[in-house]
Design an enzyme around this catalytic site. Structure first.
Site, PDB file in Angstrom:
ATOM      1  N   PHE A  23       0.814  -1.214   0.000  1.00 56.26           N
ATOM      2  CA  PHE A  23       0.000   0.000   0.000  1.00 56.26           C
ATOM      3  C   PHE A  23       0.851   1.269   0.000  1.00 56.26           C
ATOM      4  O   PHE A  23       0.355   2.365   0.218  1.00 56.26           O
ATOM      5  CB  PHE A  23      -0.936  -0.029   1.209  1.00 56.26           C
ATOM      6  CG  PHE A  23      -1.699  -1.320   1.302  1.00 56.26           C
ATOM      7  CD1 PHE A  23      -2.837  -1.520   0.524  1.00 56.26           C
ATOM      8  CD2 PHE A  23      -1.253  -2.358   2.098  1.00 56.26           C
ATOM      9  CE1 PHE A  23      -3.530  -2.722   0.571  1.00 56.26           C
ATOM     10  CE2 PHE A  23      -1.940  -3.567   2.157  1.00 56.26           C
ATOM     11  CZ  PHE A  23      -3.078  -3.751   1.398  1.00 56.26           C
ATOM     12  N   ASP A  75       7.257  -8.322  11.685  1.00 51.78           N
ATOM     13  CA  ASP A  75       5.865  -8.602  11.322  1.00 51.78           C
ATOM     14  C   ASP A  75       5.548 -10.025  11.774  1.00 51.78           C
ATOM     15  O   ASP A  75       6.369 -10.921  11.590  1.00 51.78           O
ATOM     16  CB  ASP A  75       5.681  -8.485   9.791  1.00 51.78           C
ATOM     17  CG  ASP A  75       4.221  -8.323   9.384  1.00 51.78           C
ATOM     18  OD1 ASP A  75       3.359  -9.028   9.943  1.00 51.78           O
ATOM     19  OD2 ASP A  75       3.948  -7.495   8.498  1.00 51.78           O
ATOM     20  N   SER A 128       5.314  -6.944  17.374  1.00 52.48           N
ATOM     21  CA  SER A 128       6.180  -5.793  17.614  1.00 52.48           C
ATOM     22  C   SER A 128       6.585  -5.654  19.087  1.00 52.48           C
ATOM     23  O   SER A 128       7.770  -5.492  19.409  1.00 52.48           O
ATOM     24  CB  SER A 128       5.443  -4.538  17.136  1.00 52.48           C
ATOM     25  OG  SER A 128       5.997  -3.376  17.671  1.00 52.48           O
ATOM     26  N   ASP A 146       4.319   1.063  10.525  1.00 52.16           N
ATOM     27  CA  ASP A 146       3.282   0.748   9.540  1.00 52.16           C
ATOM     28  C   ASP A 146       2.662  -0.610   9.874  1.00 52.16           C
ATOM     29  O   ASP A 146       2.363  -1.416   9.006  1.00 52.16           O
ATOM     30  CB  ASP A 146       3.890   0.741   8.132  1.00 52.16           C
ATOM     31  CG  ASP A 146       2.832   0.702   7.033  1.00 52.16           C
ATOM     32  OD1 ASP A 146       1.682   1.113   7.297  1.00 52.16           O
ATOM     33  OD2 ASP A 146       3.164   0.257   5.920  1.00 52.16           O
ATOM     34  N   HIS A 149      -2.935  -0.582  12.582  1.00 51.98           N
ATOM     35  CA  HIS A 149      -3.339   0.824  12.613  1.00 51.98           C
ATOM     36  C   HIS A 149      -4.375   1.094  13.699  1.00 51.98           C
ATOM     37  O   HIS A 149      -4.970   2.164  13.736  1.00 51.98           O
ATOM     38  CB  HIS A 149      -3.863   1.258  11.237  1.00 51.98           C
ATOM     39  CG  HIS A 149      -2.766   1.391  10.210  1.00 51.98           C
ATOM     40  ND1 HIS A 149      -1.526   0.803  10.355  1.00 51.98           N
ATOM     41  CD2 HIS A 149      -2.716   2.048   9.023  1.00 51.98           C
ATOM     42  CE1 HIS A 149      -0.784   1.092   9.293  1.00 51.98           C
ATOM     43  NE2 HIS A 149      -1.482   1.840   8.468  1.00 51.98           N
ATOM     44  N   HIS A 174       3.486   5.578   8.294  1.00 58.02           N
ATOM     45  CA  HIS A 174       2.728   5.476   7.050  1.00 58.02           C
ATOM     46  C   HIS A 174       1.240   5.678   7.336  1.00 58.02           C
ATOM     47  O   HIS A 174       0.797   5.498   8.458  1.00 58.02           O
ATOM     48  CB  HIS A 174       2.943   4.115   6.371  1.00 58.02           C
ATOM     49  CG  HIS A 174       2.447   4.098   4.956  1.00 58.02           C
ATOM     50  ND1 HIS A 174       1.692   3.068   4.434  1.00 58.02           N
ATOM     51  CD2 HIS A 174       2.588   5.016   3.960  1.00 58.02           C
ATOM     52  CE1 HIS A 174       1.414   3.356   3.162  1.00 58.02           C
ATOM     53  NE2 HIS A 174       1.940   4.519   2.853  1.00 58.02           N
TER      54      HIS A 174
END
Ligand code: MG
Length: 215
Positions: A23, A75, A128, A146, A149, A174
């Site tokens: 994205f 990730d 994370s 990123d 969200h 981001h």
């Protein structure tokens, strides 16, 4: 952001980034490359939310260009909430039928291999917060946020990773959308919060890539 004039992505890396799902826009990616190519020293850059490797290529090729630093791409590779089956960003090509779960790690590795960056981008498969806890007093040249969200997750990523950035290092978010019509507000909210703090200088907002630099 000052970049040595000669800094240029390799064709192989650019192609791999363009072909990867993701994205990040090409111009946002170019900014990440410039930022990475202009970083100082050998400290790692951390990205939270590697997905299929697009942004890791831009960051990694900047490290490769200057011959220093590495990208730690963190990730869990199980996809974010909106990427789960039935949700708006679900991609059936990224669903592992055997595991009955999203798995973006194979696509990530393919992208990094195609880009010729396996020596420069190190995938770290995990949450994370858990990875951060394992890395103790790590210092970083840049952090690119990123990942999830969700508001609490963006706050946590900033709170846990922001302090690792050395003076002169970059903090990037981001999906920073000043206008709620353009997207979710959590990254924008945390970006604005950080921007107002005395330890960060505003560098720029490039598309939806917000960049701050530690004083
Ligand atoms: Mg994003």
């Amino acid at each position: 952001m000052q970049t040595a004039a000669a800094a240029k992505m390799r064709d192989e890396a650019l192609r791999a980034a363009q072909e990867a799902k993701g994205f990040l826009s090409p111009s946002e990616g170019e900014r990440l490359f410039e930022l990475s190519a202009s970083a100082q020293g050998t400290l790692p850059m951390v990205e939270i939310g590697g997905y299929c490797g697009k942004s890791a290529v831009y960051l990694g090729d900047g490290c490769r260009w200057r011959g220093k630093g590495r990208v730690l791409s963190i990730d869990h590779h199980r996809g974010s909430a909106e990427q789960q089956p039935g949700e708006s960003y679900f991609d059936a090509e990224l669903f592992d039928v055997g595991a009955q779960a999203v798995d973006t790690l194979p696509a990530f590795r393919l992208t990094i291999r195609r880009a010729g960056l396996e020596d420069w981008v190190i995938p770290v498969v995990g949450e994370s917060a858990a990875v951060r806890q394992c890395l103790g007093d790590i210092r970083t040249a840049a952090v690119f946020i990123d990942g999830s969200h969700g508001a609490l997750d963006v706050v946590a990523d900033f709170g846990q990773w922001g302090p690792t950035i050395v003076p002169g290092g970059y903090l990037c978010f981001h999906d920073v959308y000043p206008n709620p019509k353009d997207g979710g507000q959590a990254p924008f909210g945390v970006f604005e919060h950080a921007r107002a703090l005395s330890e960060w200088d505003f560098v720029g907002l490039y598309g939806s890539l917000g960049v701050l630099q530690r004083r």
